[in-house]
Design a protein around this motif. Structure first.
Motif, PDB file in Angstrom:
ATOM      1  N   MET A  71      10.471  21.404  13.630  1.00 20.83           N
ATOM      2  CA  MET A  71      10.747  20.862  14.960  1.00 20.83           C
ATOM      3  C   MET A  71      10.834  19.339  14.971  1.00 20.83           C
ATOM      4  N   ASP A  72       9.920  18.662  14.275  1.00 13.70           N
ATOM      5  CA  ASP A  72       9.891  17.199  14.329  1.00 13.70           C
ATOM      6  C   ASP A  72      10.986  16.540  13.496  1.00 13.70           C
ATOM      7  N   ASN A  73      11.695  17.323  12.716  1.00  9.20           N
ATOM      8  CA  ASN A  73      12.749  16.759  11.867  1.00  9.20           C
ATOM      9  C   ASN A  73      14.144  16.983  12.441  1.00  9.20           C
ATOM     10  N   MET A  74      14.224  17.378  13.719  1.00 10.46           N
ATOM     11  CA  MET A  74      15.534  17.608  14.341  1.00 10.46           C
ATOM     12  C   MET A  74      16.211  16.310  14.760  1.00 10.46           C
ATOM     13  N   VAL A  75      15.436  15.227  14.928  1.00  6.27           N
ATOM     14  CA  VAL A  75      15.977  13.981  15.464  1.00  6.27           C
ATOM     15  C   VAL A  75      15.775  12.854  14.468  1.00  6.27           C
ATOM     16  N   GLU A  76      16.815  12.069  14.286  1.00  3.17           N
ATOM     17  CA  GLU A  76      16.708  10.852  13.490  1.00  3.17           C
ATOM     18  C   GLU A  76      17.275   9.714  14.336  1.00  3.17           C
ATOM     19  N   PRO A  77      16.425   8.823  14.846  1.00  2.00           N
ATOM     20  CA  PRO A  77      16.917   7.748  15.721  1.00  2.00           C
ATOM     21  C   PRO A  77      17.755   6.748  14.947  1.00  2.00           C
ATOM     22  N   PRO A  78      18.573   5.969  15.656  1.00  2.00           N
ATOM     23  CA  PRO A  78      19.391   4.952  14.990  1.00  2.00           C
ATOM     24  C   PRO A  78      18.549   3.979  14.165  1.00  2.00           C
ATOM     25  N   SER A  79      17.347   3.691  14.657  1.00  2.00           N
ATOM     26  CA  SER A  79      16.455   2.773  13.939  1.00  2.00           C
ATOM     27  C   SER A  79      15.016   3.199  14.157  1.00  2.00           C
ATOM     28  N   ARG A  80      14.195   3.062  13.110  1.00  2.00           N
ATOM     29  CA  ARG A  80      12.773   3.353  13.242  1.00  2.00           C
ATOM     30  C   ARG A  80      11.968   2.060  13.308  1.00  2.00           C
ATOM     31  N   ALA A  81      12.679   0.952  13.501  1.00  2.00           N
ATOM     32  CA  ALA A  81      12.030  -0.359  13.493  1.00  2.00           C
ATOM     33  C   ALA A  81      11.126  -0.577  14.699  1.00  2.00           C
ATOM     34  N   ILE A  82      11.316   0.197  15.789  1.00  2.00           N
ATOM     35  CA  ILE A  82      10.477  -0.018  16.967  1.00  2.00           C
ATOM     36  C   ILE A  82       9.075   0.542  16.769  1.00  2.00           C
ATOM     37  N   THR A  83       8.873   1.303  15.701  1.00  2.00           N
ATOM     38  CA  THR A  83       7.532   1.815  15.372  1.00  2.00           C
ATOM     39  C   THR A  83       7.228   1.426  13.920  1.00  2.00           C
ATOM     40  N   PRO A  84       6.902   0.143  13.671  1.00  2.00           N
ATOM     41  CA  PRO A  84       6.845  -0.380  12.308  1.00  2.00           C
ATOM     42  C   PRO A  84       5.542  -0.132  11.549  1.00  2.00           C
ATOM     43  N   THR A  85       4.483   0.323  12.224  1.00  2.00           N
ATOM     44  CA  THR A  85       3.192   0.434  11.552  1.00  2.00           C
ATOM     45  C   THR A  85       3.227   1.520  10.475  1.00  2.00           C
ATOM     46  N   THR A  86       3.017   1.127   9.221  1.00  2.00           N
ATOM     47  CA  THR A  86       2.973   2.094   8.128  1.00  2.00           C
ATOM     48  C   THR A  86       1.627   2.813   8.119  1.00  2.00           C
ATOM     49  N   PHE A  87       1.574   3.938   7.434  1.00  2.00           N
ATOM     50  CA  PHE A  87       0.308   4.671   7.360  1.00  2.00           C
ATOM     51  C   PHE A  87      -0.736   3.849   6.596  1.00  2.00           C
ATOM     52  N   ARG A  88      -0.311   3.132   5.590  1.00  2.00           N
ATOM     53  CA  ARG A  88      -1.249   2.278   4.857  1.00  2.00           C
ATOM     54  C   ARG A  88      -1.836   1.214   5.779  1.00  2.00           C
ATOM     55  N   GLN A  89      -0.988   0.590   6.571  1.00  2.00           N
ATOM     56  CA  GLN A  89      -1.472  -0.421   7.518  1.00  2.00           C
ATOM     57  C   GLN A  89      -2.415   0.204   8.533  1.00  2.00           C
ATOM     58  N   TRP A  90      -2.074   1.399   9.024  1.00  2.00           N
ATOM     59  CA  TRP A  90      -2.942   2.072   9.990  1.00  2.00           C
ATOM     60  C   TRP A  90      -4.307   2.380   9.383  1.00  2.00           C
ATOM     61  N   CYS A  91      -4.301   2.866   8.142  1.00  2.00           N
ATOM     62  CA  CYS A  91      -5.573   3.161   7.475  1.00  2.00           C
ATOM     63  C   CYS A  91      -6.438   1.906   7.358  1.00  2.00           C
ATOM     64  N   ASP A  92      -5.802   0.797   7.018  1.00  2.00           N
ATOM     65  CA  ASP A  92      -6.542  -0.450   6.845  1.00  2.00           C
ATOM     66  C   ASP A  92      -7.089  -0.973   8.174  1.00  2.00           C
ATOM     67  N   GLU A  93      -6.267  -0.870   9.236  1.00  2.00           N
ATOM     68  CA  GLU A  93      -6.656  -1.468  10.519  1.00  2.00           C
ATOM     69  C   GLU A  93      -7.423  -0.522  11.432  1.00  2.00           C
ATOM     70  N   GLU A  94      -7.180   0.781  11.319  1.00  2.00           N
ATOM     71  CA  GLU A  94      -7.765   1.718  12.282  1.00  2.00           C
ATOM     72  C   GLU A  94      -8.786   2.685  11.646  1.00  2.00           C
ATOM     73  N   LEU A  95      -8.470   3.233  10.476  1.00  2.00           N
ATOM     74  CA  LEU A  95      -9.346   4.241   9.894  1.00  2.00           C
ATOM     75  C   LEU A  95     -10.538   3.637   9.159  1.00  2.00           C
ATOM     76  N   ARG A  96     -10.276   2.651   8.327  1.00  2.00           N
ATOM     77  CA  ARG A  96     -11.371   2.082   7.518  1.00  2.00           C
ATOM     78  C   ARG A  96     -12.511   1.528   8.388  1.00  2.00           C
ATOM     79  N   PRO A  97     -12.235   0.825   9.494  1.00  2.00           N
ATOM     80  CA  PRO A  97     -13.350   0.353  10.319  1.00  2.00           C
ATOM     81  C   PRO A  97     -14.199   1.489  10.906  1.00  2.00           C
ATOM     82  N   VAL A  98     -13.564   2.633  11.219  1.00  2.00           N
ATOM     83  CA  VAL A  98     -14.299   3.774  11.771  1.00  2.00           C
ATOM     84  C   VAL A  98     -15.221   4.379  10.728  1.00  2.00           C
ATOM     85  N   LEU A  99     -14.735   4.425   9.483  1.00  2.00           N
ATOM     86  CA  LEU A  99     -15.527   5.023   8.416  1.00  2.00           C
ATOM     87  C   LEU A  99     -16.611   4.067   7.917  1.00  2.00           C
TER      88      LEU A  99
END
Length: 290
Positions: free
Chosen positions: A262-290
């Motif tokens: 279901m989630d692979n039905m759409v590919e937007p013209p650009s994904r630049a509006i959601t730039p946060t990588t999973f690595r960046q999220w882990c560093d900024e959001e997950l690691r502080p929680v743990l």
């Protein structure tokens, strides 16, 4: 004036923080005003109560021209339709006599999916109901949220593992709540748009949960692994965490649909509006929680 719902929730609080930095007057509707950031008290208008209550939302919409709409999606609801569609009915009814011209709502990918998809199906029905009121509407069609992994923070911390009912090698889009809030805030403060549309928010890349475990291992500095679980166990885990039988079933339906593409039905013209990588999220959001 802009109205922000769920201003103490994870996405709503981020939207509130961003818009508060602009010159736009702000109002929030909140169950408990004591949970609002102290630095905003006195700077914003506050209406206390549930935004699913007809009298509360009617009061909150007075003199409002733009709304950030997000039902709380209570796990105690009987089912996903009650949590999203029925909860939003008073809002849609009140729009007719309001000055609201723009609404931005948090929704999901899945438009056109031919099977039941639980929370997604209900979210899309909510979108159609809001769009039918005649306001300009932007549905933020979100992929799975990276931030949902924080719900397993205790398990990750204790066992170095996280669980989901998905094959470990299946690549799916994932988006950070911070990026969702950025897009929502821009739309609410720059209302040079009209009509009805959905904006796919997919994050910068598709990743499998095994790849995500590898990234977590690097960021956290210890081996993290992913373990696939059965849908039956997943539904039981949801109920053990407080979800009703109907809401747990809706989660199972949603993950089944995601696993089937279901989630692979759409590919937007650009994904630049959601730039946060999973690595960046882990560093900024997950690691502080743990």
């Amino acid at each position: 004036m802009i109205l922000v719902t769920t201003p103490t929730g994870d996405i709503g609080a981020r939207v509130l923080s961003r818009i508060a930095q602009s010159e736009r007057p702000l109002r929030v509707v909140v169950r408990d005003a004591a949970k609002l950031p102290r630095d905003l008290i006195g700077r914003i208008d506050v209406v206390e109560g549930s935004h699913g209550d007809p009298s509360v939302i009617a009061q909150a919409l007075a003199q409002i021209d733009s709304v950030f709409w997000l039902p709380p999606g209570s796990p105690a609801s009987a089912n996903a339709k009650e949590a999203y569609v029925d909860f939003s009915r008073p809002f849609c009814a009140a729009l007719a006599s309001s000055q609201v011209r723009h609404v931005v709502g948090v929704s999901a990918l899945g438009r056109g999916w031919p099977k039941p998809a639980g929370h997604v199906t209900a979210s899309l029905q909510m979108d159609d109901m809001i769009a039918g009121t005649g306001v300009a509407y932007r549905a933020l069609a979100c992929a799975s949220l990276m931030d949902n992994l924080k719900r397993q923070a205790d398990v990750i911390s204790a066992r170095d593992v996280f669980y989901l009912p998905t094959a470990g090698n299946l690549k799916l889009p994932h988006v950070a709540k911070a990026d969702i809030a950025d897009v929502a805030s821009r739309l609410l403060t720059q209302t040079d748009w009209s009509g009805v549309d959905a904006i796919p928010l997919l994050g910068p890349e598709n990743l499998s949960f095994e790849e995500m475990a590898s990234v977590m291992t690097t960021v956290l500095g210890r081996p993290i692994r992913f373990q696939e679980m059965s849908m039956e166990d997943f539904g039981g885990m949801m109920q053990a965490a407080g979800a009703s039988e109907g809401m747990a079933a809706a989660m199972v339906e949603m993950f089944t649909a995601k696993n089937e593409g279901m989630d692979n039905m759409v590919e937007p013209p650009s994904r630049a509006i959601t730039p946060t990588t999973f690595r960046q999220w882990c560093d900024e959001e997950l690691r502080p929680v743990l």
